[in-house]
Design an enzyme around this catalytic site. Structure first.
Site, PDB file in Angstrom:
ATOM      1  N   GLY A 127       0.585  31.279  13.341  1.00  0.00           N
ATOM      2  CA  GLY A 127       0.608  30.409  12.168  1.00  0.00           C
ATOM      3  C   GLY A 127       1.446  30.909  11.000  1.00  0.00           C
ATOM      4  O   GLY A 127       1.299  30.421   9.878  1.00  0.00           O
ATOM      5  N   ASN A 131      13.692  33.381  12.105  1.00  0.00           N
ATOM      6  CA  ASN A 131      12.258  33.570  11.866  1.00  0.00           C
ATOM      7  C   ASN A 131      11.882  33.498  10.385  1.00  0.00           C
ATOM      8  O   ASN A 131      10.705  33.366  10.069  1.00  0.00           O
ATOM      9  CB  ASN A 131      11.792  34.908  12.431  1.00  0.00           C
ATOM     10  CG  ASN A 131      11.124  34.762  13.790  1.00  0.00           C
ATOM     11  OD1 ASN A 131      10.824  33.658  14.221  1.00  0.00           O
ATOM     12  ND2 ASN A 131      10.875  35.880  14.443  1.00  0.00           N
ATOM     13  N   TYR A 132      12.865  33.623   9.507  1.00  0.00           N
ATOM     14  CA  TYR A 132      12.586  33.419   8.082  1.00  0.00           C
ATOM     15  C   TYR A 132      12.939  31.968   7.774  1.00  0.00           C
ATOM     16  O   TYR A 132      13.845  31.667   7.018  1.00  0.00           O
ATOM     17  CB  TYR A 132      13.381  34.408   7.213  1.00  0.00           C
ATOM     18  CG  TYR A 132      12.809  35.815   7.216  1.00  0.00           C
ATOM     19  CD1 TYR A 132      11.626  36.106   7.886  1.00  0.00           C
ATOM     20  CD2 TYR A 132      13.431  36.852   6.527  1.00  0.00           C
ATOM     21  CE1 TYR A 132      11.091  37.389   7.886  1.00  0.00           C
ATOM     22  CE2 TYR A 132      12.901  38.139   6.523  1.00  0.00           C
ATOM     23  CZ  TYR A 132      11.730  38.397   7.212  1.00  0.00           C
ATOM     24  OH  TYR A 132      11.208  39.667   7.205  1.00  0.00           O
TER      25      TYR A 132
HETATM   26  C1  LIG Z   1       3.596  37.254   5.833  1.00  0.00           C
HETATM   27  C2  LIG Z   1       4.725  37.230   6.822  1.00  0.00           C
HETATM   28  C3  LIG Z   1       5.304  38.428   7.241  1.00  0.00           C
HETATM   29  C4  LIG Z   1       6.333  38.446   8.167  1.00  0.00           C
HETATM   30  N1  LIG Z   1       6.877  39.643   8.549  1.00  0.00           N
HETATM   31  C5  LIG Z   1       7.883  39.664   9.458  1.00  0.00           C
HETATM   32  C6  LIG Z   1       8.462  40.887   9.886  1.00  0.00           C
HETATM   33  O1  LIG Z   1       8.094  41.976   9.460  1.00  0.00           O
HETATM   34  N2  LIG Z   1       9.482  40.837  10.795  1.00  0.00           N
HETATM   35  C7  LIG Z   1       9.943  39.651  11.298  1.00  0.00           C
HETATM   36  O2  LIG Z   1      10.849  39.676  12.140  1.00  0.00           O
HETATM   37  N3  LIG Z   1       9.400  38.487  10.904  1.00  0.00           N
HETATM   38  C8  LIG Z   1       8.384  38.463  10.011  1.00  0.00           C
HETATM   39  N4  LIG Z   1       7.858  37.255   9.625  1.00  0.00           N
HETATM   40  C9  LIG Z   1       8.373  36.011  10.221  1.00  0.00           C
HETATM   41  C10 LIG Z   1       7.690  35.766  11.568  1.00  0.00           C
HETATM   42  O3  LIG Z   1       8.309  36.570  12.557  1.00  0.00           O
HETATM   43  C11 LIG Z   1       7.829  34.295  11.962  1.00  0.00           C
HETATM   44  O4  LIG Z   1       7.246  33.481  10.992  1.00  0.00           O
HETATM   45  C12 LIG Z   1       7.210  34.030  13.334  1.00  0.00           C
HETATM   46  O5  LIG Z   1       7.756  32.857  13.881  1.00  0.00           O
HETATM   47  C13 LIG Z   1       5.710  33.911  13.251  1.00  0.00           C
HETATM   48  O6  LIG Z   1       5.124  33.767  14.509  1.00  0.00           O
HETATM   49  P1  LIG Z   1       3.642  33.149  14.605  1.00  0.00           P
HETATM   50  O7  LIG Z   1       3.269  33.055  16.011  1.00  0.00           O
HETATM   51  O8  LIG Z   1       2.752  33.897  13.665  1.00  0.00           O
HETATM   52  O9  LIG Z   1       3.885  31.742  13.921  1.00  0.00           O
HETATM   53  P2  LIG Z   1       3.594  30.224  14.340  1.00  0.00           P
HETATM   54  O10 LIG Z   1       3.616  29.506  13.031  1.00  0.00           O
HETATM   55  O11 LIG Z   1       2.408  30.094  15.185  1.00  0.00           O
HETATM   56  O12 LIG Z   1       4.880  29.849  15.189  1.00  0.00           O
HETATM   57  C14 LIG Z   1       6.207  29.942  14.702  1.00  0.00           C
HETATM   58  C15 LIG Z   1       7.120  29.033  15.537  1.00  0.00           C
HETATM   59  O13 LIG Z   1       7.045  29.387  16.913  1.00  0.00           O
HETATM   60  C16 LIG Z   1       6.493  28.312  17.688  1.00  0.00           C
HETATM   61  N5  LIG Z   1       5.571  28.909  18.650  1.00  0.00           N
HETATM   62  C17 LIG Z   1       4.459  29.628  18.353  1.00  0.00           C
HETATM   63  N6  LIG Z   1       3.871  30.065  19.467  1.00  0.00           N
HETATM   64  C18 LIG Z   1       4.619  29.631  20.505  1.00  0.00           C
HETATM   65  C19 LIG Z   1       4.507  29.770  21.916  1.00  0.00           C
HETATM   66  N7  LIG Z   1       3.493  30.450  22.461  1.00  0.00           N
HETATM   67  N8  LIG Z   1       5.437  29.183  22.698  1.00  0.00           N
HETATM   68  C20 LIG Z   1       6.461  28.492  22.143  1.00  0.00           C
HETATM   69  N9  LIG Z   1       6.608  28.343  20.811  1.00  0.00           N
HETATM   70  C21 LIG Z   1       5.702  28.901  19.999  1.00  0.00           C
HETATM   71  C22 LIG Z   1       5.813  27.421  16.676  1.00  0.00           C
HETATM   72  O14 LIG Z   1       5.701  26.088  17.115  1.00  0.00           O
HETATM   73  C23 LIG Z   1       6.704  27.570  15.474  1.00  0.00           C
HETATM   74  O15 LIG Z   1       7.850  26.772  15.626  1.00  0.00           O
HETATM   75  C24 LIG Z   1       6.825  37.219   8.686  1.00  0.00           C
HETATM   76  C25 LIG Z   1       6.257  36.019   8.253  1.00  0.00           C
HETATM   77  C26 LIG Z   1       5.224  36.007   7.331  1.00  0.00           C
HETATM   78  C27 LIG Z   1       4.635  34.702   6.886  1.00  0.00           C
END
Ligand SMILES: Cc1cc2nc3c(=O)[nH]c(=O)nc-3n(C[C@H](O)[C@H](O)[C@H](O)COP(=O)(O)OP(=O)(O)OC[C@H]3O[C@@H](n4cnc5c(N)ncnc54)[C@H](O)[C@@H]3O)c2cc1C
Ligand SMILES: *[C@@H]1O[C@H](CO)[C@@H](O)[C@H](O)[C@H]1NC(C)=O
Ligand SMILES: *[C@@H]1O[C@H](CO)[C@@H](O)[C@H](O)[C@H]1NC(C)=O
Ligand SMILES: *[C@@H]1O[C@H](CO)[C@@H](O)[C@H](O)[C@H]1NC(C)=O
Ligand SMILES: *[C@@H]1O[C@H](CO)[C@@H](O)[C@H](O)[C@H]1NC(C)=O
Length: 538
Positions: free
Chosen positions: A110, A473-474
């Protein structure tokens, strides 16, 4: 002059809304019915389906939302949330969503910065993988299988539980989910030594648009290439990743050195740009710029926090930094020796020393924010930093930062085409900018968003050009979005070239093969090239 259309508008809107209202309710119930038909009795799919009628709908929806900007009453909500416990639940969701025209948004941790894993403008279903979070670490073969819904903190914890000298090179913020993180690259403090999280994925289990469960061998190398950085919610649903672990010493050293404008911050940050990317790859450094209280009562200043992780002991680190970067004035008191897993807590800013916090998905503060990113290939001159400081002195920048993350090392050694993530050799550092605000200020969020856009346009002179690169990812929808509905290659390439450079073309090619109807999509997913012969109309 009053236009005759004007008075018709309210009437038209009412008609349109009631029409879409009926279709919505209709498809929604058909969808639920379909799910129950598609699953065997033993599946107990009803226990993993949440509609607005279920009392826990809101708590399930809100649980992993990281950016409160997308948790307001005005934010579009999903018709249904499915929290699958077995793959048949996922297959049923794909089948029925397709049949009844609902969009799927996959959610793991998320952390999507623009909320794309849980917000859509069209009727949609969230497939929330929170129950798919097993982690199996095999220290003998130095590999692990990690399910998509696990956080990187859970992965780190399970590795550290078994070994003091194995680690995994992923993000700093431990609540990030591996599902989205690995799908977009994923970097952290081990990047200069080892590269990205995606560089260490050696197999995966994916459910494709037809509900087939495939692995590296059966999906083929093109698709396996694409899912390691080409973006989530695009090629299918990743169930689990197999990753290669990396070696680290049992003792690492960290430091933080703060310098404000009265302590020559401008000169030291300027100098850092020439040094950081050339340091040995055992050292990772970044700089965080914030506005802080000055030592002069009532005044503000800019502070640069220089942080580092060194894969070794303090006695080796100090002479190295004193030799290469004397301007920093590093002394032993700034340094702490610890284990790698403790360094995750240190850089994540959690005050506790117990690594149990890595299992806590709510351990880190959530906020209202907007994020943007850049890559730098040339140092910014000192005069350029003066302009950044001026922008930070504006009142909207109360909760804001700019972060500079050193590249070089392993990132220089991996070819740009190796994986979809293209920002490799030639980058001095990545810059990212964040502005946050409080709940009370959210009604005026545009003020803060305008501020960060001003900073971003100021930076244009100094950062990468043609394209102005950005980190997928950002997530930043300012750099371009797909249409709702059909998206042309040309339109998607506006944002796609920034995130993927020339790898964009190969991603479009893979997408066209595996999901030609563009079932898995969002505002920034790779579109297929529409087959010209398959026109349905006329
Ligand atoms: C507080 C914070 C700190 C962060 N720190 C870093 C960091 O240190 N380094 C870095 O590189 N990035 C960082 N990020 C960015 C982070 O890598 C991305 O936001 C990443 O996409 C988050 O993955 P999630 O599963 O938590 O997110 P989600 O919101 O669940 O998913 C992100 C995207 O991927 C898709 N997705 C999720 N799961 C799947 C799956 N199983 N199969 C196919 N698609 C899927 C979703 O639909 C969405 O499009 C940070 C973000 C935040 C908010
Ligand atoms: C949600 O409510 C529906 C009925 O509206 C029910 O069938 C389903 O089992 C409920 N889901 C959960 C997880 O309790
Ligand atoms: C939700 O509840 C309302 C009334 O309480 C009912 O009319 C409706 O059918 C329910 N929807 C679902 C999907 O269970
Ligand atoms: C700032 O730099 C000057 C020389 O350029 C030096 O004399 C001074 O001690 C430095 N100040 C601090 C606080 O490091
Ligand atoms: C900064 O100063 C203000 C008063 O000028 C004070 O209210 C605030 O707590 C200070 N912040 C910090 C972090 O010390």
């Amino acid at each position: 002059m009053k236009s005759p259309h004007f008075s018709l508008l309210p009437f038209l809107l009412v008609v349109l809304f009631s029409l879409s209202g009926t279709t919505l309710a209709h498809s929604h119930e058909d969808f639920l019915h379909c799910l129950s038909l598609r699953s065997a009795k033993s599946d107990s799919i009803s226990r993993v389906i949440y509609t607005q009628n279920n009392s826990s709908y809101s708590s399930i929806l809100d649980a992993s939302i990281q950016n409160y900007r997308f948790a307001t009453p005005a934010t579009p909500k999903p018709s249904v949330i499915v929290t699958p416990r077995q793959t048949s639940h996922i297959q049923a969701t794909i089948y029925c969503s397709k049949k009844y025209g609902l969009q799927i948004r996959i959610r793991s941790g998320g952390h999507d910065v623009e909320g794309l894993s849980y917000v859509s403008e069209v009727p949609f279903v969230i497939l929330d993988l929170l129950n798919f979070r097993a982690v199996e670490v095999d220290t003998k073969n130095k590999v692990a299988w990690v399910e998509s819904g696990a956080t990187i903190g859970e992965l780190y914890y399970r590795i550290a539980e078994k070994s003091k000298t194995l680690a995994f090179p992923a993000g700093v913020c431990h609540t990030v989910g591996v599902g989205g993180h690995f799908s977009g690259g994923g970097y952290g403090m081990l990047m200069r030594k080892y590269g990205l999280a995606a560089d260490h994925v050696i197999d995966a289990h994916l459910i494709d648009v037809n509900g087939r469960i495939i692995d590296r061998k059966s999906m083929g190398e093109d698709l396996f290439w694409a899912i390691r950085g080409g973006g989530g919610n695009t090629f299918g649903i990743v169930l689990a990743w197999k990753v290669k672990l990396v070696s680290i010493p049992a003792v690492v050293t960290v430091f933080t050195v703060n310098r404000d404008l009265e302590q020559n911050a401008t000169k030291i940050v300027h100098r850092w740009q020439y040094i950081a990317h050339k340091l040995p790859d055992d050292i990772f450094t970044d700089v965080t710029i914030t506005k802080v209280n000055s030592s002069q009562e009532g005044k503000k200043t800019i502070q640069a926090a220089f942080k580092a992780l060194f894969l070794g002991g303090v006695d080796k680190l100090i002479p190295l930094i004193q030799d290469r970067f004397p301007e920093l004035g590093l002394v032993k008191e700034n340094c702490i020796e610890m284990s790698w897993v403790e360094s995750i807590l240190y850089f994540g800013g959690v005050s506790t020393k117990s690594s149990d916090v890595l299992l806590d998905r709510d351990a880190l503060p959530k906020q209202f924010f907007k994020l943007k990113s850049d890559y730098l290939k040339e140092p910014i001159p000192e005069s350029g930093f003066e302009g950044i400081w001026r922008t930070f002195s504006e009142k909207e920048a109360e909760f804001s930062f700019m972060m500079m993350v050193a590249f070089g090392g392993k990132m220089d050694a991996i070819p740009e085409t190796e994986l979809p993530y293209p920002h490799r050799a030639g980058n001095l550092y990545q810059a990212s900018y964040l502005v946050g605000w409080s709940k009370e200020e959210n009604a005026e969020s545009q003020k803060y968003i305008s501020w960060i856009r001003r900073l971003y346009s100021y930076m244009a002179t100094y950062v990468s050009k043609s394209p102005r690169e950005a980190y997928y990812n950002y997530r930043d929808l300012d750099i371009g979005t797909n249409n709702n509905g059909y998206t042309s290659y040309a339109q998607a390439s506006i944002w796609g070239r920034k995130d993927f450079k020339n790898n964009f073309n190969r991603l479009v090619h893979v997408k066209t093969v595996v999901d030609p109807e563009n079932f898995f999509k969002n505002e920034q997913s790779i579109p297929p090239i529409s087959p010209p012969l398959k026109k349905k109309r006329h």
